[in-house]
Design an enzyme around this catalytic site. Sequence first.
Site, PDB file in Angstrom:
ATOM      1  N   SER A  98      27.065  72.185   5.735  1.00 24.99           N
ATOM      2  CA  SER A  98      26.756  71.257   6.825  1.00 24.99           C
ATOM      3  C   SER A  98      25.992  71.967   7.932  1.00 24.99           C
ATOM      4  O   SER A  98      26.188  73.159   8.181  1.00 24.99           O
ATOM      5  CB  SER A  98      28.077  70.712   7.387  1.00 24.99           C
ATOM      6  OG  SER A  98      27.883  70.113   8.646  1.00 24.99           O
ATOM      7  N   LYS A 146      33.676  74.611   6.768  1.00 26.36           N
ATOM      8  CA  LYS A 146      32.386  74.803   6.079  1.00 26.36           C
ATOM      9  C   LYS A 146      31.860  76.220   6.343  1.00 26.36           C
ATOM     10  O   LYS A 146      31.349  76.891   5.435  1.00 26.36           O
ATOM     11  CB  LYS A 146      31.366  73.764   6.545  1.00 26.36           C
ATOM     12  CG  LYS A 146      31.672  72.345   6.091  1.00 26.36           C
ATOM     13  CD  LYS A 146      31.574  72.187   4.580  1.00 26.36           C
ATOM     14  CE  LYS A 146      31.765  70.764   4.121  1.00 26.36           C
ATOM     15  NZ  LYS A 146      31.851  70.651   2.653  1.00 26.36           N
ATOM     16  N   TYR A 201      36.587  70.662  10.884  1.00 23.94           N
ATOM     17  CA  TYR A 201      35.809  70.357   9.676  1.00 23.94           C
ATOM     18  C   TYR A 201      34.650  71.354   9.559  1.00 23.94           C
ATOM     19  O   TYR A 201      34.469  72.005   8.524  1.00 23.94           O
ATOM     20  CB  TYR A 201      35.279  68.918   9.731  1.00 23.94           C
ATOM     21  CG  TYR A 201      34.123  68.685   8.788  1.00 23.94           C
ATOM     22  CD1 TYR A 201      34.328  68.586   7.413  1.00 23.94           C
ATOM     23  CD2 TYR A 201      32.813  68.606   9.260  1.00 23.94           C
ATOM     24  CE1 TYR A 201      33.273  68.405   6.545  1.00 23.94           C
ATOM     25  CE2 TYR A 201      31.750  68.424   8.390  1.00 23.94           C
ATOM     26  CZ  TYR A 201      31.983  68.330   7.037  1.00 23.94           C
ATOM     27  OH  TYR A 201      30.926  68.164   6.184  1.00 23.94           O
TER      28      TYR A 201
END
Length: 338
Positions: free
Chosen positions: A125, A154, A150
């Site tokens: 991401s 990543k 989140y």
Amino acid sequence: MARILVTGGAGYIGSHTCLELLHAGHEVIVFDNLSNSCEESLIRVQKLANKALVFVKGDIRDQKGLDQVFQDHSIDAVIHFAGLKAVGESQQIPLTYFDHNIAGSVQLMQSMEKAGVFTLVFSSSATVYDEANISPLNEDMPTGMPSNNYGYTKLIVEQMLQKLAQADARWSIALLRYFNPVGAHKSGQIGEDPQGIPNNLMPYVTQVAVGRREKLSIYGNDYDTVDGTGVRDYIHVVDLANAHLCALNNRLSAQGCRAWNVGTGNGSSVLQVKNTFEQVNGVPVAFEFASRREGDVATSFADNARAIAELGWQPQFTLEDMLADSWNWQKQNPNGFN
């Protein structure tokens, strides 16, 4: 042609990638626990491709189940989508995110190593970039500490994969840093179907348009942008799916770990997206302004020159295409896959 294991293959980006893999002649094995997806997407993928895939229901944190998949199928490479992805939720239940996204990825790498499979395309991401970077963002810019858990998961998995490839020359890994995936397959048969209240802009817009939600909240209208609303790089999910095929082909004949941005290189504001959606589809979208969300930057868009030069990939779809295809999917499936 290769035999590809796709973790999280029943999800939004996973299902579109499975379809493109089948179109390209690959064999596809999907491993998914269906926690934020449903098997119906894969049934439709097979109809669209006029070709079968193998579906195994399972969780990447289950080592035995993973090992079994590698034993049962002679796998050439893995595309890894499986994981939790709601930014707000990641702040409330960080340990759950660390378990699924980080520990689950470690289990996958261990199963791959045992099976002698060393080619991996990882779904990363643009949130891994340091927030101090000025757009357009390129792959040589520093990564930073993402403001949400989140994004943090990543970044950690990216760093693990980089270190793995440094330590063991057998590994060949692509890190695909997505910007904002939107749109749906032209047929309207597969698309984004989030469970509960959508976290992303486009499904919220389409659910308001179809009457499932009352109005769109636009977070922040006082950013230093063209109209005060946040600017993002929206990429058609089919373009994104094709980037995975290009990265896969690249990694099947290369070594080491390499990152590529997957975006159009253009930024659009939230208001521009809403207004363009109304113009393209002739449907009104009720909205209100709300206060900024913590961790949102004003502007984020990609420099995609590396992916174009090294992967031979090129985005094909305009913003208008993305918004027409999103509405076509929602219109045909007002309640998603259910």
